[in-house]
Design a protein around this motif. Structure first.
Motif, PDB file in Angstrom:
ATOM      1  N   HIS A 327      63.353  11.158  33.478  1.00 25.93           N
ATOM      2  CA  HIS A 327      62.692  10.043  33.355  1.00 25.93           C
ATOM      3  C   HIS A 327      62.370   9.637  35.073  1.00 25.93           C
ATOM      4  N   PRO A 328      61.413   8.719  35.060  1.00 34.50           N
ATOM      5  CA  PRO A 328      60.614   7.953  34.084  1.00 34.50           C
ATOM      6  C   PRO A 328      59.450   8.815  33.426  1.00 34.50           C
ATOM      7  N   GLN A 329      59.239   8.666  31.916  1.00 35.14           N
ATOM      8  CA  GLN A 329      58.119   9.311  31.313  1.00 35.14           C
ATOM      9  C   GLN A 329      57.098   8.262  31.131  1.00 35.14           C
ATOM     10  N   LEU A 330      55.731   8.672  30.636  1.00 35.28           N
ATOM     11  CA  LEU A 330      54.604   7.869  30.246  1.00 35.28           C
ATOM     12  C   LEU A 330      55.163   7.042  28.932  1.00 35.28           C
ATOM     13  N   PRO A 331      54.697   5.770  28.652  1.00 38.00           N
ATOM     14  CA  PRO A 331      54.885   4.967  27.728  1.00 38.00           C
ATOM     15  C   PRO A 331      54.777   5.436  26.366  1.00 38.00           C
ATOM     16  N   HIS A 332      53.635   6.401  26.105  1.00 34.53           N
ATOM     17  CA  HIS A 332      53.352   7.178  25.013  1.00 34.53           C
ATOM     18  C   HIS A 332      53.849   8.287  24.905  1.00 34.53           C
ATOM     19  N   PRO A 394      57.553  29.558  33.428  1.00 34.50           N
ATOM     20  CA  PRO A 394      56.268  29.966  34.343  1.00 34.50           C
ATOM     21  C   PRO A 394      55.583  29.261  35.152  1.00 34.50           C
ATOM     22  N   ILE A 395      55.372  28.290  34.658  1.00 34.57           N
ATOM     23  CA  ILE A 395      54.662  27.104  35.697  1.00 34.57           C
ATOM     24  C   ILE A 395      55.434  26.832  36.819  1.00 34.57           C
ATOM     25  N   ASN A 396      56.606  26.504  36.786  1.00 37.77           N
ATOM     26  CA  ASN A 396      57.627  26.172  37.752  1.00 37.77           C
ATOM     27  C   ASN A 396      57.370  27.393  38.899  1.00 37.77           C
ATOM     28  N   GLN A 397      57.581  28.571  38.254  1.00 33.42           N
ATOM     29  CA  GLN A 397      57.584  29.759  39.118  1.00 33.42           C
ATOM     30  C   GLN A 397      56.423  30.077  39.627  1.00 33.42           C
ATOM     31  N   SER A 425      50.992  14.187  27.689  1.00 32.56           N
ATOM     32  CA  SER A 425      51.545  12.816  27.832  1.00 32.56           C
ATOM     33  C   SER A 425      53.248  13.049  28.498  1.00 32.56           C
ATOM     34  N   TYR A 426      53.165  14.178  29.203  1.00 36.03           N
ATOM     35  CA  TYR A 426      54.398  14.541  29.699  1.00 36.03           C
ATOM     36  C   TYR A 426      54.430  14.708  31.301  1.00 36.03           C
ATOM     37  N   VAL A 427      55.576  14.089  32.058  1.00 39.04           N
ATOM     38  CA  VAL A 427      55.420  14.159  33.543  1.00 39.04           C
ATOM     39  C   VAL A 427      56.581  15.205  33.768  1.00 39.04           C
ATOM     40  N   PRO A 428      56.005  16.347  34.244  1.00 38.06           N
ATOM     41  CA  PRO A 428      57.029  17.359  34.592  1.00 38.06           C
ATOM     42  C   PRO A 428      57.371  17.260  35.971  1.00 38.06           C
ATOM     43  N   HIS A 429      58.343  16.407  36.305  1.00 37.27           N
ATOM     44  CA  HIS A 429      58.965  16.025  37.642  1.00 37.27           C
ATOM     45  C   HIS A 429      59.199  17.299  38.502  1.00 37.27           C
ATOM     46  N   GLU A 430      59.985  18.223  37.815  1.00 36.04           N
ATOM     47  CA  GLU A 430      60.295  19.389  38.784  1.00 36.04           C
ATOM     48  C   GLU A 430      59.287  20.050  39.269  1.00 36.04           C
ATOM     49  N   ILE A 435      54.717  20.997  43.873  1.00 36.76           N
ATOM     50  CA  ILE A 435      53.411  20.860  44.324  1.00 36.76           C
ATOM     51  C   ILE A 435      53.489  19.758  45.457  1.00 36.76           C
ATOM     52  N   GLN A 436      54.228  18.777  45.394  1.00 36.53           N
ATOM     53  CA  GLN A 436      54.432  18.002  46.770  1.00 36.53           C
ATOM     54  C   GLN A 436      54.787  18.797  47.906  1.00 36.53           C
TER      55      GLN A 436
END
Length: 887
Positions: A327-332, A394-397, A425-430, A435-436
């Motif tokens: 968290h945090p995640q989008l409200p919906h 996969p996306i992480n790698q 509507s998901y926030v993939p923090h890792e 990417i940062q």
């Protein structure tokens, strides 16, 4: 119809006589009947009146089957192949075999019952033997006779069409098993692809794919019993080392189809495929396709990737995974994805092939297709993103290696990441952290750019990302990078050093600014961070470059929320320090200023930062800009741009005066209306030489509203100077009523369109007959209705109009000049009809203005303006007499 009736009678006679005839006689009678049947068919396409068609189909198919077996049984394969060619080919008059083939071909296209009679004749097994022989043994010779070649092609088409019609039925697949040739044909495609008949490759593939789609339990047991898939894989491994990559793909797709299509019925062939290194085979084949020149890919390569994508959902049990939602995640966001319907990933082995190819290959097409496949898998079921990311990641790698990939793949990858937020509507923090880091390292600027554009799209979706990217340090990172770039720009100001910024670096700076702007929208906390970082002096450096300006202004506008004075100081300062030719900069600054002036709280800061004087200086800087014809610097600038700038300047003054008594009093008290009149009068469209001209007799008179309408009309031959004067007077009229800041006369122009427009400006004057678009009332009111709204909000603007009155003149246009002067005076007269408006006008010093500015006409009894000016004067004098007027 008569012909069909005759044929029916003949066939009935044949049926009745058949028990009493020998087999040879029956065959001859049938062969004699078929040419008549075919002739009737050809003469009445689509109209078949033959009740015994199913019996005929059985007879023809049985005889064709018998002839095929007679020609191939007991013969070596090559001999049998030659015999088949001789049987089925047409040579001069139709041979018996070709006649039977053509009849069976036509009958196979009628209806399902007829088709089932053909299937029951044993023909499916016979034709699969034919196909095996034709595929495995190339023709011994090729004829140069074009007609013969055409006949061979027709024979092939008829054979293939009959097989496709039969084998799409499960009954047809069951029947062909009797020949015990299906497995041999599949294995042959996997082992003899480079030695087989080239002309039969594609037809054989079509037939086997049709059989694959109609597989039954018996056909699957049959193929499994003879180790068909196992042997095919072993042979394909050998071909993969020798054949061209796309040829191997073509051969492999046939085996893969049987594996995929059989799965809904039985998992046996898939298990055999997996137990015999099938996935390693696919990995080997696909990696061999890397670097091959292809714009749109190969259809068989695409088919392998599509089948592999489908195989990811083929598994006995659902995957059981558990992940940690950060968290945090989008409200919906709703984590009840396990209840969603659709295909779910059950086969990680298949997906690992896709993942491994992307990791090992830098081929643009391959990598792009794999990313598309992943997107397809996610679209099948939301759960698939989580099932894959919590197992194989996969996306992480991929994020760790994306900068090695071609640019188009980088863009596609970040679009895929973007869809996680926009579609799931998901926030993939890792993933975002990686990417940062990619942005921070900036190993490949284009990749950094694509990554930033991805994060920018996310930020625009929800204000939550303003907090996420501030807390993660991204905002601070961007500010540090922008500070560094601003210093470079400041040092190089005016030097125009070549190669200082390439296109990618410039676009990267622009996106960084857009990102900072997006992070500050509706986030006072982020705006405070920018100020605390001491970034304001650096941010404003980017104003000079048009590609950075929009985002820079957005940031500064957010800063105004916490400090209006600082914003006004920057904008007014930039306006005053801009050069005469920087019209687009001035216009963009003015439009930004107008957005901020919508807030009454900004008006005081505007006044204290010398905003009024600053805006009026813009007009004075444009002295002579509206001359007709233009001269000097203004020759390269379209007059539409000048009018636009005048409009936005007057809009800004009106907005700052709106409902603000302090600003209104300041403007009036400091004589700024007089300065406005002086500056407008110097623009070049107004007369600046001498006093009032000798009056002439007017042939016609028009109202100010009629002049305005005429100025819009392309049919009215108004000179350019007059059109410009009318539009400036129109702006003043709206200013008088306090509505100018609400008007919109000019279309928005995107920055990238301006360069092209500048190239055409030298020849633009002839095209500017109607430079602005006047917003006519939608209900088509008459011209007289234009004067109904006469509320005077800013009486000082009326004085400006009066001061410009004697300047509404041009040599050679005496008649037109005095006509527009009369129209303006008439309009002023309409503004002072009410007692309230006269009181307001007296307080603004209109009486003095009339005497000082219009004395030549006011005191001349013969001048056309004498009477209307006298009436205005009398109406105002009835309210109050000013000391200046008495003197």
């Amino acid at each position: 119809t008569l012909q069909w009736e005759t044929l029916n009678r003949q066939f009935v006679e044949y049926e009745q006589m058949a028990p009493f005839l020998t087999a040879e006689e029956q065959q001859r009678r049938l062969l004699d009947f078929l040419p008549l049947f075919l002739k009737a068919w050809e003469q009445s396409p689509g109209v078949i009146v033959f009740p015994n068609i199913q019996l005929l189909a059985s007879e023809v198919s049985k005889l064709l089957t018998k002839e095929i077996k007679k020609n191939i049984n007991g013969k070596p394969a090559e001999e049998a192949h030659l015999a088949l060619e001789q049987l089925l080919q047409q040579k001069g008059e139709a041979e018996d075999g070709h006649l039977l083939l053509k009849s069976a071909y036509l009958l196979s296209q009628t209806d399902l019952r007829t088709m089932r009679n053909i299937i029951g004749s044993g023909l499916p097994a016979a034709l699969i033997q034919c196909l095996y022989l034709f595929f495995t043994f190339p023709p011994n010779k090729t004829s140069d006779d074009g007609e013969t070649s055409k006949d061979d092609t027709q024979t092939q088409e008829m054979l293939v069409k009959i097989m496709l019609n039969m084998y799409r039925e499960e009954q047809g697949v069951e029947e062909l098993l009797a020949a015990d040739k299906l497995h041999a044909l599949i294995i042959a495609t996997a082992s003899l692809w480079d030695q087989c008949s080239c002309s039969w490759k594609v037809p054989t593939g079509h037939v086997l794919r049709t059989i694959s789609k109609a597989q039954t339990k018996n056909s699957i047991v049959y193929l499994q019993a003879v180790d068909c898939i196992k042997i095919s894989i072993q042979n394909l491994f050998k071909l993969a080392d020798t054949l061209p990559a796309f040829d191997v793909c073509e051969a492999a797709t046939i085996v893969l189809c049987f594996v995929k299509d059989s799965y809904p019925t039985s998992s046996a062939l898939l298990t055999e495929f997996e137990n015999n290194d099938g996935y390693q085979l696919l990995l080997k084949i696909l990696l061999r396709c890397e670097g091959l020149e292809t714009n749109e890919g190969d259809p068989y390569l695409d088919e392998i990737l599509d089948i592999l994508t489908c195989l990811t959902t083929c598994g006995k049990t659902e995957l059981k995974v558990s992940g940690n939602i950060i968290h945090p995640q989008l409200p919906h966001f709703d984590f009840e994805w396990t209840r969603s319907s659709g295909l779910t990933v059950k086969n990680l082995q298949a997906f690992q092939v896709l993942q491994t190819i992307f990791q090992r290959s830098n081929d643009q097409y391959l990598c792009g297709r794999i990313l598309s496949a992943i997107g397809t898998i996610w679209a099948w079921n939301t759960a698939n993103f989580f099932l894959l990311e919590w197992t194989l990641q996969p996306i992480n790698q991929f994020t760790d290696i994306i900068h090695f990939k071609p640019q188009s793949v980088q863009v596609q990858f970040f679009k895929l990441v973007e869809s996680i937020v926009l579609d799931l509507s998901y926030v993939p923090h890792e993933i975002l952290k990686k990417i940062q880091y990619l942005i921070k390292e900036n190993i490949v600027p284009f990749c950094t750019l694509a990554a930033l554009q991805c994060l920018l799209s996310m930020t625009k979706k929800d204000v939550l990302f303003s907090d996420i990217f501030r807390d993660s340090g991204l905002l601070g990172l961007l500010l540090a990078l922008l500070r560094k770039q601003a210093k470079v720009l400041r040092k190089s100001a005016g030097s125009h050093l070549p190669g200082l910024e390439d296109d990618t670096e410039k676009e990267l700076n622009a996106v960084m600014l857009k990102m900072v702007a997006a992070l500050t929208v509706k986030s006072v906390r982020n705006t405070v961070v920018i100020k605390d970082y001491g970034m304001v002096p650096y941010i404003k450096i980017f104003l000079d470059d048009e590609c950075y300006r929009s985002a820079t202004l957005s940031i500064l506008e957010q800063l105004s929320v916490i400090n209006y004075e600082e914003y006004m100081s920057i904008i007014i300062g930039a306006l005053c320090s801009s050069t005469q030719g920087e019209l687009h900069l001035k216009r963009d600054l003015l439009k930004s200023l107008l957005r901020i002036l919508e807030s009454p709280k900004s008006h005081s800061a505007f006044r204290t930062c010398s905003g009024f004087n600053g805006l009026l200086s813009l007009i004075s800087d444009m002295e002579g800009a509206l001359q007709d014809p233009p001269s000097g610097l203004w020759m390269a600038v379209g007059q539409n741009c000048i009018l636009e700038l005048v409009f936005y300047t007057l809009q800004g003054i009106t907005a700052a005066l709106h409902l603000d008594p302090v600003n209104s009093n300041f403007f009036q008290r400091n004589g700024l209306f007089e300065k406005m009149a002086e500056d407008l009068g110097s623009l070049g469209c107004f007369w600046t030489h001498g006093e009032w001209q000798t009056p002439v007799t007017l042939e016609k008179t028009r109202t100010f509203a009629e002049f305005l309408e005429a100025a819009l009309s392309s049919s009215e031959p108004f000179p350019m100077w007059l059109k410009n004067c009318i539009w400036i007077l129109n702006f003043l009229d709206h200013m008088i009523k306090g509505t100018l800041h609400l008007e919109s006369y000019f279309k928005e122009t995107k920055p990238e369109m301006r360069e092209a427009s500048r190239d055409d400006q030298e020849g633009s004057q002839a095209q500017e007959e109607n430079p602005v678009a006047f917003k006519r009332p939608g209900n088509k009111l008459p011209v007289s209705a234009y004067r109904l709204n006469c509320t005077i909000v800013h009486p000082g603007a009326v004085c400006v109009m009066v001061r410009l009155l004697p300047k509404l003149y041009k040599e050679g246009h005496c008649q037109l000049s005095q006509e527009i002067q009369c129209a303006v005076v008439g309009h002023i007269q309409s503004l002072v009809k009410s007692e309230k408006s006269r009181q307001v006008m007296c307080g603004a010093g209109l009486l003095s203005t009339i005497i000082t500015s219009c004395q030549g006409a006011f005191l001349n009894d013969n001048h056309p303006l004498h009477l209307p000016l006298t009436r205005v004067f009398e109406k105002l004098a009835s309210q109050a007499v000013e000391p200046d007027v008495l003197r």
